[in-house]
Design a protein around this motif. Structure first.
Motif, short mmCIF file in Angstrom:
data_model
loop_
_atom_site.label_atom_id
_atom_site.label_comp_id
_atom_site.label_asym_id
_atom_site.label_seq_id
_atom_site.Cartn_x
_atom_site.Cartn_y
_atom_site.Cartn_z
N THR A 178 0.83 -1.21 0.00
CA THR A 178 0.00 0.00 0.00
C THR A 178 0.86 1.25 0.00
OG1 THR A 178 -1.68 -1.20 1.24
CG2 THR A 178 -1.86 1.20 1.19
N TRP B 162 -8.65 6.00 -5.12
CA TRP B 162 -7.88 5.08 -4.30
C TRP B 162 -7.64 5.66 -2.90
CZ3 TRP B 162 -6.05 0.57 -3.03
CH2 TRP B 162 -4.86 0.44 -2.31
N LEU C 155 -10.94 5.72 -0.91
CA LEU C 155 -11.28 4.40 -0.36
C LEU C 155 -10.46 4.11 0.89
CD1 LEU C 155 -11.60 2.28 -3.64
CD2 LEU C 155 -13.44 3.12 -2.15
N GLN C 156 -9.20 4.52 0.88
CA GLN C 156 -8.37 4.31 2.07
C GLN C 156 -8.87 5.16 3.25
OE1 GLN C 156 -3.94 3.82 1.53
NE2 GLN C 156 -4.41 4.74 -0.44
N ALA D 50 -12.02 3.46 4.71
CA ALA D 50 -11.95 2.02 4.93
C ALA D 50 -12.25 1.68 6.39
CB ALA D 50 -10.57 1.50 4.55
N ARG D 51 -12.73 0.49 6.61
CA ARG D 51 -13.03 0.03 7.97
C ARG D 51 -11.74 -0.13 8.78
NH1 ARG D 51 -18.11 -2.05 8.69
NH2 ARG D 51 -17.36 -3.44 10.34
N TYR E 47 -8.97 -3.01 8.40
CA TYR E 47 -8.00 -3.07 7.30
C TYR E 47 -6.77 -2.25 7.71
CZ TYR E 47 -11.87 -4.92 4.55
OH TYR E 47 -12.90 -5.68 4.08
N LEU F 102 -4.47 -0.07 5.30
CA LEU F 102 -4.95 1.20 4.76
C LEU F 102 -4.84 2.28 5.82
CD1 LEU F 102 -8.05 -0.13 2.78
CD2 LEU F 102 -5.70 0.15 2.01
N THR G 71 -5.30 4.32 8.91
CA THR G 71 -5.88 4.03 10.21
C THR G 71 -5.70 5.24 11.12
OG1 THR G 71 -3.79 3.05 10.93
CG2 THR G 71 -5.45 1.55 10.02
N ARG H 224 -6.49 9.04 8.36
CA ARG H 224 -7.64 9.24 7.48
C ARG H 224 -7.68 10.66 6.92
NH1 ARG H 224 -11.32 5.09 7.77
NH2 ARG H 224 -10.94 3.57 9.42
N CYS I 8 -5.08 10.82 4.17
CA CYS I 8 -5.54 10.19 2.93
C CYS I 8 -6.61 11.02 2.24
CB CYS I 8 -6.07 8.78 3.23
SG CYS I 8 -4.77 7.53 3.34
#
Length: 249
Positions: free
Chosen positions: A36, A76, A79-80, A83-84, A87, A90, A92, A97, A100
């Motif tokens: 990633t 992309w 989505l990161q 993301a939950r 994951y 990605l 965190t 977040r 990203c």
């Protein structure tokens, strides 16, 4: 080249900055342990290369490919950002977040910049129907006159009027499209983006200059890594702000 970038010193200076930042992102991509992180750094390097090519108007044949890749990169990073938490590879945590999400906005802004730079702007000679000026479609606003058949009172070739009427209607329809209007009147959106990226550059510069207490070798390494990241982000944001600012004139 675009406007103030017609000054060679400015063009070469920005090209050097973008090339250096892009090369460093490639270096980080090569050293990254996770796939990633490798992809993220490679996308940043690609964005810097696209921006450098923008300055010199290089690779116009690959314009759609560049816009497509940058748009995919924005998706992309989005989505990161959403993301939950499970994951772990990605983004965190709140800070991750936000980072990203900012990178997604940067990629989307670069794609928009490419689109705006290659969209004809509305100018005094391309709008209106007065005199012999042309409409947005490049056709004259006045109906065609059959000069050969003009008598003492003059006459008009009425057969050509429906065609011009439909052309003018089509031009009006295109002008009414919100997306077309946004792209052809670039001043306002470009100014807003220039201000936003200018604020981002100030924020990252403040983080870069802020003192961070360190104890131990690991924390010293993390501090150096964070300062490098902040320097890259500040450079990229300042460059984006400058390039958008040149589009407001």
């Amino acid at each position: 080249m675009i406007r103030v970038f017609e000054i060679p010193a400015v063009s070469w200076a920005l090209t050097a900055v973008l090339s250096t930042a892009g090369a460093y992102h490639l270096y980080l991509a090569a050293r990254a342990r996770q796939a990633t992180d490798r992809i993220n750094e490679a996308l940043h390097a690609l964005m810097h290369a696209a921006m450098a090519a923008m300055i010199w108007n290089l690779a116009p044949a690959a314009l759609l490919a560049q816009i497509g890749i940058l748009t995919a990169a924005a998706l992309w990073f989005t989505l990161q950002a959403i993301a939950r938490p499970e994951y772990k590879l990605l983004c965190t945590g709140t800070q991750g977040r936000i980072t990203c999400a900012y990178h997604a906005a940067t990629m989307a802004a670069a794609a928009l910049m490419l689109t705006m730079m290659n969209t004809p702007t509305t100018g005094p000679g391309t709008t209106g129907t007065s005199g012999t000026g042309t409409t947005g479609t490049g056709t004259t606003g006045m109906p065609h006159m059959n000069m050969g058949s003009m008598g003492s009172m003059g006459s008009m070739d009425m057969g050509s009027m429906p065609m011009n009427h439909h052309t003018t209607a089509a031009a009006g329809t295109g002008a009414g499209n919100p997306l077309t209007s946004l792209l052809t009147h670039q001043g306002a959106p470009a100014l807003i983006l220039a201000i936003l990226f200018g604020a981002a550059a100030i924020t990252f510069t403040t983080l870069l200059l802020r003192r961070q207490p360190t104890t131990g070798q690991a924390k010293h390494h993390n501090k150096h890594h964070n300062r490098t990241k902040h320097a890259l982000e500040a450079t990229g944001a300042a460059t984006m702000a400058l390039m958008f600012a040149t589009m407001t004139a």
